[in-house]
Design an enzyme around this catalytic site. Sequence first.
Site, PDB file in Angstrom:
ATOM      1  N   ASN A 111       0.395  -1.327   0.195  1.00 46.26           N
ATOM      2  CA  ASN A 111       0.243   0.133   0.106  1.00 46.26           C
ATOM      3  C   ASN A 111       1.243   1.043  -0.311  1.00 46.26           C
ATOM      4  O   ASN A 111       2.025   1.465   0.992  1.00 46.26           O
ATOM      5  CB  ASN A 111      -0.859   0.286   0.650  1.00 46.26           C
ATOM      6  CG  ASN A 111      -0.456  -0.182   2.591  1.00 46.26           C
ATOM      7  OD1 ASN A 111       0.836  -0.883   2.844  1.00 46.26           O
ATOM      8  ND2 ASN A 111      -1.143   0.260   3.585  1.00 46.26           N
TER       9      ASN A 111
ATOM     10  N   GLU B 178      -3.249  -4.570  -3.141  1.00 45.72           N
ATOM     11  CA  GLU B 178      -3.253  -5.589  -4.169  1.00 45.72           C
ATOM     12  C   GLU B 178      -3.910  -4.683  -5.134  1.00 45.72           C
ATOM     13  O   GLU B 178      -2.892  -5.673  -6.535  1.00 45.72           O
ATOM     14  CB  GLU B 178      -5.328  -6.092  -3.962  1.00 45.72           C
ATOM     15  CG  GLU B 178      -5.430  -6.387  -2.100  1.00 45.72           C
ATOM     16  CD  GLU B 178      -5.384  -5.697  -1.447  1.00 45.72           C
ATOM     17  OE1 GLU B 178      -4.662  -4.681  -1.002  1.00 45.72           O
ATOM     18  OE2 GLU B 178      -6.418  -6.045  -0.529  1.00 45.72           O
TER      19      GLU B 178
ATOM     20  N   CYS C  33      -3.729   0.432  -2.488  1.00 46.11           N
ATOM     21  CA  CYS C  33      -3.845  -0.606  -1.817  1.00 46.11           C
ATOM     22  C   CYS C  33      -2.807  -1.467  -2.835  1.00 46.11           C
ATOM     23  O   CYS C  33      -2.612  -1.209  -3.502  1.00 46.11           O
ATOM     24  CB  CYS C  33      -5.427  -0.797  -2.075  1.00 46.11           C
ATOM     25  SG  CYS C  33      -6.761  -0.747  -0.585  1.00 46.11           S
TER      26      CYS C  33
ATOM     27  N   GLU D 106       0.556   5.256   0.663  1.00 45.60           N
ATOM     28  CA  GLU D 106      -0.619   6.558   1.125  1.00 45.60           C
ATOM     29  C   GLU D 106      -0.265   6.859   0.343  1.00 45.60           C
ATOM     30  O   GLU D 106       0.583   7.527  -0.189  1.00 45.60           O
ATOM     31  CB  GLU D 106      -0.445   6.398   2.719  1.00 45.60           C
ATOM     32  CG  GLU D 106      -1.193   4.582   2.815  1.00 45.60           C
ATOM     33  CD  GLU D 106      -1.763   4.858   4.382  1.00 45.60           C
ATOM     34  OE1 GLU D 106      -0.601   5.937   5.367  1.00 45.60           O
ATOM     35  OE2 GLU D 106      -1.948   4.504   4.960  1.00 45.60           O
TER      36      GLU D 106
HETATM   37  N1  THU Z   1      -4.865  -1.246   2.322  1.00 44.16           N
HETATM   38  C1  THU Z   1      -4.915  -2.120   2.343  1.00 44.16           C
HETATM   39  O1  THU Z   1      -3.728  -2.180   1.519  1.00 44.16           O
HETATM   40  N2  THU Z   1      -5.320  -2.874   1.258  1.00 44.16           N
HETATM   41  C2  THU Z   1      -6.987  -3.039   1.883  1.00 44.16           C
HETATM   42  O2  THU Z   1      -7.730  -4.527   1.092  1.00 44.16           O
HETATM   43  C3  THU Z   1      -7.073  -3.086   2.486  1.00 44.16           C
HETATM   44  C4  THU Z   1      -6.713  -1.450   2.920  1.00 44.16           C
HETATM   45  C5  THU Z   1      -4.541  -0.174   2.988  1.00 44.16           C
HETATM   46  C6  THU Z   1      -4.929   1.265   2.596  1.00 44.16           C
HETATM   47  C7  THU Z   1      -4.909   2.405   3.520  1.00 44.16           C
HETATM   48  O3  THU Z   1      -3.767   2.221   3.584  1.00 44.16           O
HETATM   49  C8  THU Z   1      -3.987   1.586   4.402  1.00 44.16           C
HETATM   50  O4  THU Z   1      -4.123  -0.176   4.458  1.00 44.16           O
HETATM   51  C9  THU Z   1      -5.955   1.296   5.650  1.00 44.16           C
HETATM   52  O5  THU Z   1      -6.939   1.229   5.271  1.00 44.16           O
END
Ligand code: THU
Length: 144
Positions: A49, A62, A60, A51
């Site tokens: 992920n 995935e 994210c 941000e």
């Molecule tokens: N996040 C993911 O990378 N994948 C998911 O399926 C759930 C959420 C990340 C996004 C963000 O950086 C952090 O988790 C909190 O939501």
Amino acid sequence: MKALTEELPVREMIEKAIDMLAYSYTPYSGFKVGAALLSADGKIYGGCNIENAGLTATNCAERTAFFTAVAEGTRHFRAIAIVGGKDGELSGYCPPCGVCRQVMMEFCDPEHFLIITAKSPDDYRVHTLREYLPDGFGPGDLLS
Ligand code: THU
């Protein structure tokens, strides 16, 4: 359900997803996620992920894995392993968010694409995309 994963390199995928946690960029949530996407031809694409100060621009793990693979010309996939937790601590399973499920729907057969959520290489769950996104909207729906 685990029988479905018998021919998949599950351990290798989960280890790769765990390795990807090191690249996770999470100055805002501290919630680190790693993913490992297995293509139909056996290659594993990592994702983390990423941000952003403008929060909605966050990507994210995935989707990072999917977009990395697609940008390399790969569009056929068998399974994805996902790990995640606060500060990279894998205390729970990390299911894919709704947007990521929709991206999977674009490239994967929901009956056969497998989503492995793991706490460790020995502790994981397996679901089909169909289970996570029942009656999901996909490319075929645009044709009817
Ligand atoms: N996040 C993911 O990378 N994948 C998911 O399926 C759930 C959420 C990340 C996004 C963000 O950086 C952090 O988790 C909190 O939501």
